[in-house]
Design a protein around this motif. Structure first.
Motif, PDB file in Angstrom:
ATOM      1  N   TYR A 119      -1.773   4.586  -2.951  1.00 55.41           N
ATOM      2  CA  TYR A 119      -1.965   3.226  -2.788  1.00 55.41           C
ATOM      3  C   TYR A 119      -2.234   2.715  -4.454  1.00 55.41           C
ATOM      4  N   GLY A 147       0.885  -1.141  -2.315  1.00 59.99           N
ATOM      5  CA  GLY A 147       0.853   0.283  -0.619  1.00 59.99           C
ATOM      6  C   GLY A 147       1.842  -2.056  -0.398  1.00 59.99           C
ATOM      7  N   LEU A 152       3.262  -0.708   9.569  1.00 63.80           N
ATOM      8  CA  LEU A 152       4.026  -0.078   9.411  1.00 63.80           C
ATOM      9  C   LEU A 152       4.169   1.370  10.315  1.00 63.80           C
ATOM     10  N   TYR A 157       6.429   4.333   7.017  1.00 65.73           N
ATOM     11  CA  TYR A 157       5.063   4.602   6.025  1.00 65.73           C
ATOM     12  C   TYR A 157       5.317   6.590   5.388  1.00 65.73           C
ATOM     13  N   LEU A 181      -3.551   7.746   8.500  1.00 65.37           N
ATOM     14  CA  LEU A 181      -3.646   7.272   8.575  1.00 65.37           C
ATOM     15  C   LEU A 181      -4.428   5.832   9.455  1.00 65.37           C
ATOM     16  N   CYS A 185      -6.410   3.350   7.777  1.00 67.61           N
ATOM     17  CA  CYS A 185      -5.458   1.835   8.147  1.00 67.61           C
ATOM     18  C   CYS A 185      -6.482   0.939   9.041  1.00 67.61           C
ATOM     19  N   TYR A 196      -0.074   0.152  10.510  1.00 71.15           N
ATOM     20  CA  TYR A 196      -0.796   0.673  10.098  1.00 71.15           C
ATOM     21  C   TYR A 196      -0.610   0.506   8.540  1.00 71.15           C
ATOM     22  N   LYS A 197      -1.642  -1.101   8.219  1.00 68.86           N
ATOM     23  CA  LYS A 197      -1.665  -1.279   6.863  1.00 68.86           C
ATOM     24  C   LYS A 197      -2.711  -0.957   6.238  1.00 68.86           C
TER      25      LYS A 197
END
Length: 353
Positions: A119, A147, A152, A157, A181, A185, A196-197
């Protein structure tokens, strides 16, 4: 025997016959560390392990290093053993002598550090951890990552990590990546799928809850904390030390986001606090303590000055005090007696020449 290489293996890996070796960029992203970290994935693919160096330490050499040349003379003393004897405790006739005392050991590795590192991959690199600087909380929260700005799936990812970070991300099991994740996230669900972010806030929350909190619960006694401080400040200092112990696994951006997190509440004895609150408490105490020392010095100097001037008239320094005339009876000067006229002058006669 130089051809022997030893690897310390944790009990959970005993009996495993199939392994996958992979490398990922070193999570700290600073130039003082190796470019990559070497990892091992056992056949059950549930956890990653890191190859870490291990050195035997000699108590005798450590003592010699502390006391200087009184015990050992010659070149500078190191605390690492030169050679190691490996002996079978059940049969002491069976053993090895290793001329090189260093070896490797396998330690559990949290792949979340590599996700965080990716990231921050395009950040400006630093040479060493001492360049990590505290930034204002408002600035830390405003930091945007490298990122994607959209949610996603875990598969997307992983594809992004393979393309932009390192090709060995393809060897990381998708289930293991998705597990991390989910903890790292912000997550949303659409059509039965999870998306996920990764954000600075989610990074800070993960590090605080899953790393700092667990380290604080098992804080090592060997890590120094000033014993004369109040207990609440010492507890804050322990949290500061836990964050500092993570510095070798974090890029500069992630470390700054962690130490300025004022949202995630962590358990501290009977109360709670945030990481940023603990850093502020330690800084404020150190500042007040330093100011108190300065005030005490000024008070001591003032007291000494007052002691030197004790009894001096107001407004006059000791060097300018005028002499005080004491009144009394007048002194009548006595007349001096002429030589040869005194009562005993005849007793001493001059010798004849």
């Amino acid at each position: 025997m130089d051809n022997y290489k030893l690897l310390l293996v944790p009990p959970e890996l005993e009996g495993a016959a199939d392994y996958t070796h992979l490398q990922l960029p070193h999570p700290s992203r600073n130039t003082s560390k190796p470019a990559t970290v070497s990892l091992l994935l056992p056949q059950d693919k549930k956890k990653l392990f890191q190859f870490a160096p291990y050195e035997f330490k000699s108590e005798y050499l450590c003592a010699a290093k502390r006391t200087g040349p009184r015990k050992i003379s010659g070149p500078p003393v190191e605390d690492t053993a030169r050679s190691v004897f490996l002996v079978d405790p059940t049969d002491r006739r069976d053993g090895l002598v290793l001329q090189d005392a260093s070896l490797k050991m396998l330690l559990p590795y949290d792949v979340a550090f590599s996700v965080i590192s990716a990231y921050c991959a395009r950040d400006e690199p630093v040479k060493k951890e001492s360049e990590y600087a505290t930034v204002a909380p408002s600035s830390a929260k405003a930091l945007s990552g490298n990122g994607p700005d959209r949610f996603l799936t875990a598969r997307d990812y992983q594809d992004m990590l393979i393309e932009s970070d390192h090709q060995d991300w393809s060897k990381v099991p998708l289930d293991l990546l998705e597990e991390k994740l989910r903890a790292l996230c912000e997550t949303v669900q659409e059509g039965g799928d999870d998306y996920y972010k990764l954000t600075p806030a989610s990074i800070a929350a993960y590090l605080a809850q899953h790393k700092v909190q667990s380290m604080l619960a098992q804080f090592p006694e060997s890590v120094p904390v000033p014993f004369q401080w109040p207990e609440d400040v010492k507890q804050s200092m322990r949290m500061v030390r836990c964050c500092q112990l993570l510095v070798s696994l974090l890029p500069k951006r992630a470390y700054n986001v962690l130490i300025t997190d004022d949202t995630t509440q962590l358990s501290m004895g009977e109360g709670t606090s945030t990481v940023a609150g603990c850093f502020d408490a330690v800084r404020n105490y150190q500042k007040e303590h330093a100011l108190g020392e300065q005030e005490r010095k000024l008070l001591a100097e003032s007291a000494m000055q007052a002691g030197r001037m004790n009894g001096a008239p107001s407004g006059k320094s000791p060097n300018n005090i005028s002499k005080v005339k004491i009144k009394g009876k007048p002194v009548v000067p006595k007349k001096r007696v002429a030589v040869g006229r005194g009562a005993i002058d005849g007793f001493f006669k001059k010798k004849a020449k």
